[in-house]
Write a protein that holds these residues in place. Sequence first.
Motif, PDB file in Angstrom:
ATOM      1  N   ALA A 163      -2.400  -1.705 -13.183  1.00  0.00           N
ATOM      2  CA  ALA A 163      -2.241  -2.112 -11.793  1.00  0.00           C
ATOM      3  C   ALA A 163      -1.238  -1.223 -11.062  1.00  0.00           C
ATOM      4  O   ALA A 163      -1.108  -1.301  -9.856  1.00  0.00           O
ATOM      5  N   ALA A 164      -0.518  -0.383 -11.805  1.00  0.00           N
ATOM      6  CA  ALA A 164       0.469   0.504 -11.194  1.00  0.00           C
ATOM      7  C   ALA A 164      -0.236   1.523 -10.307  1.00  0.00           C
ATOM      8  O   ALA A 164      -1.351   1.939 -10.585  1.00  0.00           O
ATOM      9  N   LYS A 165       0.480   1.934  -9.254  1.00  0.00           N
ATOM     10  CA  LYS A 165      -0.094   2.918  -8.348  1.00  0.00           C
ATOM     11  C   LYS A 165      -0.146   4.281  -9.002  1.00  0.00           C
ATOM     12  O   LYS A 165       0.697   4.618  -9.821  1.00  0.00           O
ATOM     13  N   LYS A 166      -1.138   5.062  -8.606  1.00  0.00           N
ATOM     14  CA  LYS A 166      -1.272   6.425  -9.106  1.00  0.00           C
ATOM     15  C   LYS A 166      -0.117   7.259  -8.538  1.00  0.00           C
ATOM     16  O   LYS A 166       0.228   7.142  -7.373  1.00  0.00           O
ATOM     17  N   ALA A 167       0.498   8.060  -9.392  1.00  0.00           N
ATOM     18  CA  ALA A 167       1.616   8.902  -8.964  1.00  0.00           C
ATOM     19  C   ALA A 167       1.146   9.894  -7.908  1.00  0.00           C
ATOM     20  O   ALA A 167       0.051  10.444  -8.012  1.00  0.00           O
ATOM     21  N   PRO A 168       1.985  10.134  -6.880  1.00  0.00           N
ATOM     22  CA  PRO A 168       1.594  11.105  -5.849  1.00  0.00           C
ATOM     23  C   PRO A 168       1.502  12.501  -6.433  1.00  0.00           C
ATOM     24  O   PRO A 168       2.244  12.851  -7.350  1.00  0.00           O
ATOM     25  N   VAL A 169       0.584  13.279  -5.899  1.00  0.00           N
ATOM     26  CA  VAL A 169       0.352  14.619  -6.416  1.00  0.00           C
ATOM     27  C   VAL A 169       0.898  15.668  -5.449  1.00  0.00           C
ATOM     28  O   VAL A 169       1.479  16.653  -5.871  1.00  0.00           O
ATOM     29  N   THR A 170       0.740  15.453  -4.169  1.00  0.00           N
ATOM     30  CA  THR A 170       1.176  16.435  -3.181  1.00  0.00           C
ATOM     31  C   THR A 170       2.500  16.009  -2.557  1.00  0.00           C
ATOM     32  O   THR A 170       2.900  14.847  -2.635  1.00  0.00           O
ATOM     33  N   TYR A 171       3.152  16.958  -1.924  1.00  0.00           N
ATOM     34  CA  TYR A 171       4.399  16.666  -1.219  1.00  0.00           C
ATOM     35  C   TYR A 171       4.143  15.607  -0.143  1.00  0.00           C
ATOM     36  O   TYR A 171       4.914  14.667  -0.001  1.00  0.00           O
ATOM     37  N   ARG A 172       3.062  15.760   0.589  1.00  0.00           N
ATOM     38  CA  ARG A 172       2.751  14.828   1.676  1.00  0.00           C
ATOM     39  C   ARG A 172       2.571  13.398   1.148  1.00  0.00           C
ATOM     40  O   ARG A 172       3.065  12.449   1.739  1.00  0.00           O
ATOM     41  N   GLU A 173       1.855  13.259   0.038  1.00  0.00           N
ATOM     42  CA  GLU A 173       1.660  11.932  -0.562  1.00  0.00           C
ATOM     43  C   GLU A 173       2.993  11.347  -1.035  1.00  0.00           C
ATOM     44  O   GLU A 173       3.268  10.167  -0.823  1.00  0.00           O
ATOM     45  N   ALA A 174       3.802  12.185  -1.672  1.00  0.00           N
ATOM     46  CA  ALA A 174       5.090  11.719  -2.181  1.00  0.00           C
ATOM     47  C   ALA A 174       6.016  11.320  -1.037  1.00  0.00           C
ATOM     48  O   ALA A 174       6.685  10.285  -1.093  1.00  0.00           O
ATOM     49  N   TYR A 175       6.042  12.115   0.025  1.00  0.00           N
ATOM     50  CA  TYR A 175       6.890  11.805   1.180  1.00  0.00           C
ATOM     51  C   TYR A 175       6.436  10.509   1.849  1.00  0.00           C
ATOM     52  O   TYR A 175       7.257   9.679   2.228  1.00  0.00           O
ATOM     53  N   ALA A 176       5.130  10.335   1.965  1.00  0.00           N
ATOM     54  CA  ALA A 176       4.597   9.100   2.558  1.00  0.00           C
ATOM     55  C   ALA A 176       4.966   7.887   1.703  1.00  0.00           C
ATOM     56  O   ALA A 176       5.303   6.821   2.237  1.00  0.00           O
ATOM     57  N   ALA A 177       4.916   8.054   0.380  1.00  0.00           N
ATOM     58  CA  ALA A 177       5.300   6.957  -0.515  1.00  0.00           C
ATOM     59  C   ALA A 177       6.771   6.609  -0.321  1.00  0.00           C
ATOM     60  O   ALA A 177       7.145   5.432  -0.253  1.00  0.00           O
ATOM     61  N   LEU A 178       7.634   7.624  -0.220  1.00  0.00           N
ATOM     62  CA  LEU A 178       9.059   7.371  -0.003  1.00  0.00           C
ATOM     63  C   LEU A 178       9.299   6.665   1.326  1.00  0.00           C
ATOM     64  O   LEU A 178      10.107   5.733   1.400  1.00  0.00           O
ATOM     65  N   ALA A 179       8.602   7.073   2.365  1.00  0.00           N
ATOM     66  CA  ALA A 179       8.755   6.435   3.672  1.00  0.00           C
ATOM     67  C   ALA A 179       8.309   4.971   3.626  1.00  0.00           C
ATOM     68  O   ALA A 179       8.973   4.090   4.179  1.00  0.00           O
ATOM     69  N   ARG A 180       7.188   4.721   2.958  1.00  0.00           N
ATOM     70  CA  ARG A 180       6.677   3.360   2.842  1.00  0.00           C
ATOM     71  C   ARG A 180       7.650   2.476   2.056  1.00  0.00           C
ATOM     72  O   ARG A 180       7.954   1.354   2.460  1.00  0.00           O
ATOM     73  N   ILE A 181       8.166   3.004   0.953  1.00  0.00           N
ATOM     74  CA  ILE A 181       9.090   2.245   0.111  1.00  0.00           C
ATOM     75  C   ILE A 181      10.381   1.963   0.870  1.00  0.00           C
ATOM     76  O   ILE A 181      10.901   0.842   0.849  1.00  0.00           O
ATOM     77  N   ALA A 182      10.904   2.976   1.562  1.00  0.00           N
ATOM     78  CA  ALA A 182      12.134   2.794   2.330  1.00  0.00           C
ATOM     79  C   ALA A 182      11.947   1.718   3.396  1.00  0.00           C
ATOM     80  O   ALA A 182      12.811   0.854   3.575  1.00  0.00           O
ATOM     81  N   ALA A 183      10.817   1.737   4.089  1.00  0.00           N
ATOM     82  CA  ALA A 183      10.555   0.740   5.129  1.00  0.00           C
ATOM     83  C   ALA A 183      10.487  -0.659   4.530  1.00  0.00           C
ATOM     84  O   ALA A 183      11.034  -1.614   5.105  1.00  0.00           O
ATOM     85  N   GLU A 184       9.841  -0.784   3.384  1.00  0.00           N
ATOM     86  CA  GLU A 184       9.730  -2.094   2.744  1.00  0.00           C
ATOM     87  C   GLU A 184      11.099  -2.609   2.298  1.00  0.00           C
ATOM     88  O   GLU A 184      11.434  -3.773   2.502  1.00  0.00           O
ATOM     89  N   LEU A 185      11.903  -1.731   1.719  1.00  0.00           N
ATOM     90  CA  LEU A 185      13.223  -2.147   1.259  1.00  0.00           C
ATOM     91  C   LEU A 185      14.158  -2.446   2.429  1.00  0.00           C
ATOM     92  O   LEU A 185      14.929  -3.401   2.387  1.00  0.00           O
ATOM     93  N   GLU A 186      14.091  -1.638   3.484  1.00  0.00           N
ATOM     94  CA  GLU A 186      14.946  -1.843   4.653  1.00  0.00           C
ATOM     95  C   GLU A 186      14.583  -3.093   5.435  1.00  0.00           C
ATOM     96  O   GLU A 186      15.432  -3.675   6.095  1.00  0.00           O
ATOM     97  N   SER A 187      13.335  -3.520   5.341  1.00  0.00           N
ATOM     98  CA  SER A 187      12.905  -4.709   6.079  1.00  0.00           C
ATOM     99  C   SER A 187      13.558  -5.978   5.544  1.00  0.00           C
ATOM    100  O   SER A 187      13.629  -6.980   6.240  1.00  0.00           O
ATOM    101  N   GLY A 188      14.007  -5.920   4.297  1.00  0.00           N
ATOM    102  CA  GLY A 188      14.606  -7.100   3.683  1.00  0.00           C
ATOM    103  C   GLY A 188      13.575  -8.103   3.217  1.00  0.00           C
ATOM    104  O   GLY A 188      13.917  -9.176   2.730  1.00  0.00           O
ATOM    105  N   GLU A 189      12.310  -7.770   3.349  1.00  0.00           N
ATOM    106  CA  GLU A 189      11.227  -8.677   2.975  1.00  0.00           C
ATOM    107  C   GLU A 189      10.751  -8.482   1.535  1.00  0.00           C
ATOM    108  O   GLU A 189       9.958  -9.261   1.042  1.00  0.00           O
ATOM    109  N   ALA A 190      11.241  -7.441   0.867  1.00  0.00           N
ATOM    110  CA  ALA A 190      10.784  -7.164  -0.495  1.00  0.00           C
ATOM    111  C   ALA A 190      11.280  -8.253  -1.432  1.00  0.00           C
ATOM    112  O   ALA A 190      12.466  -8.567  -1.472  1.00  0.00           O
ATOM    113  N   ASP A 191      10.376  -8.842  -2.161  1.00  0.00           N
ATOM    114  CA  ASP A 191      10.707  -9.845  -3.160  1.00  0.00           C
ATOM    115  C   ASP A 191      11.546  -9.186  -4.249  1.00  0.00           C
ATOM    116  O   ASP A 191      11.317  -8.026  -4.602  1.00  0.00           O
ATOM    117  N   LEU A 192      12.500  -9.918  -4.794  1.00  0.00           N
ATOM    118  CA  LEU A 192      13.376  -9.363  -5.814  1.00  0.00           C
ATOM    119  C   LEU A 192      12.586  -8.799  -6.993  1.00  0.00           C
ATOM    120  O   LEU A 192      12.941  -7.763  -7.553  1.00  0.00           O
TER     121      LEU A 192
END
Length: 88
Positions: free
Chosen positions: A10-39
């Motif tokens: 069920a784990a997400k496929k690791a990003p292959v390109t810089y663009r995919e990796a950067y998008a993943a980091l942006a998405r993760i940062a937004a989720e964590l900064e929102s304070g809505e991420a379940d522990l």
Amino acid sequence: MPRPAAKPSAAKKAPVTYREAYAALARIAAELESGEADLDRVLPLIQEAQVAYEVCRGRIEALQAALGENGPAPEETEEGEPEDEELE
């Protein structure tokens, strides 16, 4: 009732390109900064971010190596000094 552990498939496929990796980091940062991420979601997000960060860092290091660590050299004058841009 305890929640079942996430399956490795069920784990997400690791990003292959810089663009995919950067998008993943942006998405993760937004989720964590929102304070809505379940522990229970924080550790998997951090692990995913580490993988994405390594992809980005590897691409940046490869680019720096290709450019000669400091990038292109500035144009030099006859005296060997870098040219200053004139301010108008």
